[in-house]
Enzyme design. Sequence first.
Site, PDB file in Angstrom:
ATOM      1  N   GLU A 179     -23.466  18.494   9.547  1.00 22.81           N
ATOM      2  CA  GLU A 179     -22.193  18.431  10.284  1.00 22.81           C
ATOM      3  C   GLU A 179     -21.131  19.324   9.637  1.00 22.81           C
ATOM      4  O   GLU A 179     -20.094  18.852   9.165  1.00 22.81           O
ATOM      5  CB  GLU A 179     -21.684  16.987  10.364  1.00 22.81           C
ATOM      6  CG  GLU A 179     -22.635  16.096  11.123  1.00 22.81           C
ATOM      7  CD  GLU A 179     -22.050  14.741  11.522  1.00 22.81           C
ATOM      8  OE1 GLU A 179     -22.520  14.183  12.515  1.00 22.81           O
ATOM      9  OE2 GLU A 179     -21.135  14.254  10.850  1.00 22.81           O
ATOM     10  N   GLU A 372     -29.616  13.559  14.944  1.00 18.49           N
ATOM     11  CA  GLU A 372     -28.976  12.249  14.788  1.00 18.49           C
ATOM     12  C   GLU A 372     -28.575  11.743  16.156  1.00 18.49           C
ATOM     13  O   GLU A 372     -27.970  12.481  16.942  1.00 18.49           O
ATOM     14  CB  GLU A 372     -27.693  12.317  13.942  1.00 18.49           C
ATOM     15  CG  GLU A 372     -27.903  12.437  12.466  1.00 18.49           C
ATOM     16  CD  GLU A 372     -26.599  12.421  11.671  1.00 18.49           C
ATOM     17  OE1 GLU A 372     -25.626  11.752  12.101  1.00 18.49           O
ATOM     18  OE2 GLU A 372     -26.557  13.098  10.640  1.00 18.49           O
TER      19      GLU A 372
END
Length: 474
Positions: A179, A372
């Site tokens: 991220e 995810e």
Amino acid sequence: MGFRKDFLWGGATAANQCEGGFDQGGRGLANVDLAPAGPDRHQVIAGEKKMFNFDDEHFYPAQNAIDMYTHFKEDIALFAEMGFKTYRLSIAWSRIFPKGDESEPNEEGLKFYEELFKECRKYNIEPLVTITHFDVPMHLVENYGSWRSRELVGFYENLCRVLFTRYKGLVKYWLTFNEINMLLHLPFMGAGIYFEEGENKEQVKYTAAHHELLASAIATKIAHEVDPENQVGCMLAAGANYAYTCKPEDVWAAKKTDRENYFFIDVQSRGEYPAYALKELERKGIELPIEDGDLDILKENTVDFISFSYYSSHVQAEKMSEENKTDGNAFDSIKNPYLESSEWGWQIDPLGLRITMNELYDRYQKPLFVVENGLGAVDIPDENGYVVDDYRIDYLRAHIKAMRDAMELDGIDLLGYTTWGCIDLVSAGTGEMKKRYGFIYVDRDDQGNGTLKRTKKKSFEWYKQVIATNGEEL
Ligand code: P53
């Protein structure tokens, strides 16, 4: 045509949220260790409150987490029982280089991951390795100011070279930064950035961003040199931004928010800073610390695939008011009246996953990987530790269907799917244990009490069936 034959089904974890053993095996202290549970957490992970050492007033859940450091064989055996084709995990940087700036790595740390990868291979599980999932050795934070210093690029390069060389043949799929856009939203947790008084925060963030992007490109280059088989991906905290109304100003606000995040992937995938960002930074008086040769490195070393996390879509408007915002997330969003929310206020939007995939595929035309996705929920186990988690099954089923539509109906090339927190672990956002994502229940509470015993939830058998039928039976 549904899921490709070699579709990589699996689950995902991050070192600091599951390993524990924070002072074992010669490991050094890292930023992620210092995120306390409780009300101060948000300020700490946002880089607004200084927490460079443990104190007695706080509980630090990452210290021991679910102790996967000693349970990894048992846990991988359970993943294998579900039929995992891949397991996404991250390396704790400070296990390999405890301080970060040493010239020689810590053999005990290298050995730990080697055993872990071999354990995966034993079951034909392909490791998918995040090189850093938010962690930076504290020594680098304290002495260099973390990623605001260009020296971090060299330290990260050393780390990568060691990993690619040592694990050649054991690991093929790599993600450079988890991220990467989290740097903008939670800078201390995301990148070890703590703001000193009077600093221009935006300038610090974009300085760090350039260093991370450069480091990511250098890592990609080395990965390909060491082993042409290596596949390197970027990793975006994704989730389409919708306009609150069809008012053009609202549409523009949604587009701008998307771009703040796509900025990173535009560089990692297209190899260039996008024009819209250069103009915006110029207007704000922010300079990227670009040196000779940097732009060539970015251009020549783009990623092989695009990976991302997806939990929710978001809603933006020209004017955001506090009353209509959702809570409990790193991303600002207005409540979407058409969607249900999780217990933590994250809005549930399976079609949003298909929309997000289409946006990414339109923009980059590279294979995608959902690394995810999942539902954080309170689970109530019976006396045997069994949880009937139909709510989790419903969430995952709907999202898998959306991925199938994106492949079948939109022609998107998707490499795999790893659900977040396939075994219960510490929440990154809240530090809680009770926000659970797993197929496997872990007996541990928010205060760190519990036996750490692992038990299968109802979703365990369900996911096993999904994998066995390659997504035919949901
Ligand atoms: P949790 C939000 C806040 C913090 C980290 O989040 C986040 C997000 C969502 O994008 O990113 C990822 O644990 C992250 C994981 C994290 C997961 O989302 O707050 O990569 O480390 O655990 C879920 O429920």
